[in-house]
Design an enzyme around this catalytic site. Structure first.
Site, PDB file in Angstrom:
ATOM      1  N   ASP A   1     -12.548  -8.841   4.471  1.00  0.00           N
ATOM      2  CA  ASP A   1     -13.816  -8.442   3.741  1.00  0.00           C
ATOM      3  C   ASP A   1     -14.607 -10.194   3.507  1.00  0.00           C
ATOM      4  O   ASP A   1     -15.590 -10.779   3.377  1.00  0.00           O
ATOM      5  CB  ASP A   1     -13.200  -8.371   2.110  1.00  0.00           C
ATOM      6  CG  ASP A   1     -14.063  -6.679   1.627  1.00  0.00           C
ATOM      7  OD1 ASP A   1     -13.332  -6.251   2.686  1.00  0.00           O
ATOM      8  OD2 ASP A   1     -14.312  -6.465   0.515  1.00  0.00           O
TER       9      ASP A   1
ATOM     10  N   TYR B   1       0.402  -1.530   0.055  1.00  0.00           N
ATOM     11  CA  TYR B   1      -0.140  -0.106   0.286  1.00  0.00           C
ATOM     12  C   TYR B   1       1.088   0.751  -0.215  1.00  0.00           C
ATOM     13  O   TYR B   1       0.934   1.976  -0.212  1.00  0.00           O
ATOM     14  CB  TYR B   1      -0.733   0.285   0.978  1.00  0.00           C
ATOM     15  CG  TYR B   1      -2.226  -0.602   1.086  1.00  0.00           C
ATOM     16  CD1 TYR B   1      -2.673  -1.810   1.346  1.00  0.00           C
ATOM     17  CD2 TYR B   1      -3.327   0.117   1.467  1.00  0.00           C
ATOM     18  CE1 TYR B   1      -3.377  -2.696   0.911  1.00  0.00           C
ATOM     19  CE2 TYR B   1      -4.426  -0.790   1.324  1.00  0.00           C
ATOM     20  CZ  TYR B   1      -4.520  -1.878   0.710  1.00  0.00           C
ATOM     21  OH  TYR B   1      -5.795  -2.877   1.282  1.00  0.00           O
TER      22      TYR B   1
ATOM     23  N   ASP C   1      -6.188  -6.841   4.384  1.00  0.00           N
ATOM     24  CA  ASP C   1      -7.419  -6.091   3.417  1.00  0.00           C
ATOM     25  C   ASP C   1      -8.664  -7.041   2.693  1.00  0.00           C
ATOM     26  O   ASP C   1      -9.924  -7.688   2.579  1.00  0.00           O
ATOM     27  CB  ASP C   1      -6.208  -5.863   2.328  1.00  0.00           C
ATOM     28  CG  ASP C   1      -7.759  -4.665   1.839  1.00  0.00           C
ATOM     29  OD1 ASP C   1      -9.439  -4.302   1.954  1.00  0.00           O
ATOM     30  OD2 ASP C   1      -7.423  -4.751   0.004  1.00  0.00           O
TER      31      ASP C   1
ATOM     32  N   LYS D   1       3.138 -14.995   3.673  1.00  0.00           N
ATOM     33  CA  LYS D   1       3.782 -15.886   2.409  1.00  0.00           C
ATOM     34  C   LYS D   1       4.729 -15.971   2.575  1.00  0.00           C
ATOM     35  O   LYS D   1       5.838 -16.235   1.234  1.00  0.00           O
ATOM     36  CB  LYS D   1       2.992 -14.822   1.085  1.00  0.00           C
ATOM     37  CG  LYS D   1       2.687 -16.248   0.055  1.00  0.00           C
ATOM     38  CD  LYS D   1       2.155 -17.582  -0.039  1.00  0.00           C
ATOM     39  CE  LYS D   1       2.390 -18.073  -0.917  1.00  0.00           C
ATOM     40  NZ  LYS D   1       1.635 -19.532  -1.319  1.00  0.00           N
TER      41      LYS D   1
ATOM     42  N   ASP E   1      -2.445 -17.978   1.291  1.00  0.00           N
ATOM     43  CA  ASP E   1      -3.517 -18.829   0.566  1.00  0.00           C
ATOM     44  C   ASP E   1      -4.475 -19.987   1.852  1.00  0.00           C
ATOM     45  O   ASP E   1      -5.883 -20.268   1.846  1.00  0.00           O
ATOM     46  CB  ASP E   1      -2.916 -19.595  -0.418  1.00  0.00           C
ATOM     47  CG  ASP E   1      -1.549 -20.343   0.034  1.00  0.00           C
ATOM     48  OD1 ASP E   1      -1.491 -20.422   1.014  1.00  0.00           O
ATOM     49  OD2 ASP E   1      -1.473 -20.761  -0.975  1.00  0.00           O
TER      50      ASP E   1
HETATM   51  C1  IPM Z   1     -10.824  -1.167   2.983  1.00  0.00           C
HETATM   52  C2  IPM Z   1     -10.547  -0.444   2.361  1.00  0.00           C
HETATM   53  C3  IPM Z   1      -9.617   0.458   1.503  1.00  0.00           C
HETATM   54  C4  IPM Z   1      -8.189  -0.481   1.942  1.00  0.00           C
HETATM   55  C5  IPM Z   1      -9.852   1.005   0.479  1.00  0.00           C
HETATM   56  C6  IPM Z   1     -10.992   1.979   0.277  1.00  0.00           C
HETATM   57  C7  IPM Z   1      -8.765   1.773   0.364  1.00  0.00           C
HETATM   58  O1  IPM Z   1     -10.896  -1.850   1.728  1.00  0.00           O
HETATM   59  O2  IPM Z   1     -10.675  -0.616   4.795  1.00  0.00           O
HETATM   60  O3  IPM Z   1     -10.502  -2.400   3.951  1.00  0.00           O
HETATM   61  O4  IPM Z   1      -8.008  -1.086   0.795  1.00  0.00           O
HETATM   62  O5  IPM Z   1      -7.437  -0.443   2.802  1.00  0.00           O
HETATM   63 MG    MG Z   2     -10.751  -3.652   2.291  1.00  0.00          MG
END
Ligand code: IPM
Ligand code: MG
Length: 352
Positions: free
Chosen positions: A245, A135, A241, A185, A217
């Site tokens: 999700d 990042y 990240d 990893k 993975d």
């Molecule tokens: C998160 C989001 C952010 C990230 C984006 C919006 C930059 O996906 O907070 O998980 O990748 O960190």
């Molecule tokens: Mg995210």
């Protein structure tokens, strides 16, 4: 406590309204301020994180953040994209520790993408490093020797960066079930090998915590195979990240997961892990619960007010247990109705 509200883009403003309603019920001694951020700020000022917003953020004790991202600005230069606002805040405020809890709410087992008996065991915390990795490494596009365009993003972690997030994760594990799984990893990446070595060094200071390691993975696979095995997971920015999700769908909806982004001090930024969801923005159907749960994390971590945090979390759990569902969970309750339900659950606590 000075709280800065940054509603941002897409569904950000509408879910922020619901969090403000909840805050109002608690009648805490806080002062609120607001500023533009993301695409909204870019449209108004030409920058997604204008100096005025950054100054207010630095002066705040805590920031409640909605979401940023606006397809209208997908093609502006990268440093002006709405997403740069949140990345800029994380960097400028030194918010290196991102806590993303995922716990199954009673009554939602059927909403998980997993079988109910698998999903019901979920109670984990992802500790995601937030100031490093690909990042924030050097990035760009260049031309290769044979004339092709090539994009690159450097992945790097220094040992001090790994050490400080490892300490946060070990301490979090001490406050929970004392199990920490470090995800990397290391079979392929030098960055990950250093990560693993440093986490092992730090572990010596936490003999009461059981440390394990898992390749990312495999972790992605285990998270859907048997998510109940995880207590605290610590990982880098990119893997965190993605895995967070994934964890959200394991508990039923991305509209339920809150997060805290913390610095060395008490200051923090609190936001739902979901994005601005432009496809449903303005329709009044967004789930405000992740936003409301982010407020609870704010009160806990920056406000030191465990009682209010627990009240909010209890109210949200009650609302879900009562069968309140938005569109994301197959129901028909809108944003306002869900916020109202939390408010009324809170009021009943007060009078009960
Ligand atoms: C998160 C989001 C952010 C990230 C984006 C919006 C930059 O996906 O907070 O998980 O990748 O960190
Ligand atoms: Mg995210």
């Amino acid at each position: 406590m000075k709280i800065l509200l940054l509603a941002g883009d897409g569904i950000g403003p509408e879910i922020m309204v619901e969090a403000e309603k909840v805050l109002a019920v608690l009648a805490l001694p806080v002062t609120l301020d607001r500023a533009l951020v993301g695409g909204a700020a870019y449209a108004a000022t030409g920058h997604p994180l204008p100096p005025e917003t950054l100054d207010k953020a630095k002066a705040a004790d805590a920031i409640l953040f909605g979401a940023v991202g606006d397809p209208r600005f997908d093609n502006v230069e990268r440093h002006l994209r709405p997403e740069q606002a949140i990345l800029g805040l994380r960097a400028a405020l030194g918010l290196f520790a991102n806590l993303r809890p995922a716990k199954m709410f009673a009554g939602l087992e059927d909403a998980s993408a997993l079988r109910p008996e698998v999903a019901s065991a979920i109670d984990l915390l992802i500790v995601r490093e937030l100031n490093g990795d690909v990042y924030f490494g050097e990035k760009g596009t260049r031309t290769t020797a044979d004339g092709q365009r090539e994009g690159y993003d450097v992945m790097a972690y220094s040992e001090s960066e790994v050490r400080r997030i490892a300490h946060v994760a070990f301490r979090a594990a001490q406050g929970r079930n004392k199990r920490l799984c470090s995800v990397d990893k290391a079979n392929v990446l030098e960055t990950s090998q250093l990560w693993r070595d440093v986490v092992i060094e730090v572990a010596a200071e936490y003999p009461d915590v059981t440390l394990t390691h898992m390749y990312v993975d495999n972790a992605a696979m285990q998270l859907v195979r048997n998510p109940g095995q995880f207590d605290v997971v610590v990982t880098g920015n990119l893997f965190g990240d993605i895995l967070s999700d994934q964890a959200s769908m394991c508990v039923g909806s991305i509209g339920l997961l809150a997060s805290a982004s913390l610095s060395e001090g008490k200051q923090g930024l609190y936001e739902p892990i979901h994005g601005s969801a432009p496809d449903i923005a303005g329709k009044g159907v967004a789930n405000p619960l992740a936003m409301i749960l982010s407020l609870a994390m704010l009160l806990r971590h920056s406000g030191g007010d465990e009682a209010s945090a627990a009240r909010i979390e209890t109210a949200v759990a009650k609302v879900l247990a009562d069968g309140c569902r938005g569109a994301d969970l197959g129901g028909d309750m809108g944003t306002t109705a869900l916020g109202d339900a939390v408010v009324s659950a809170l009021n009943n606590q007060t009078h009960g």
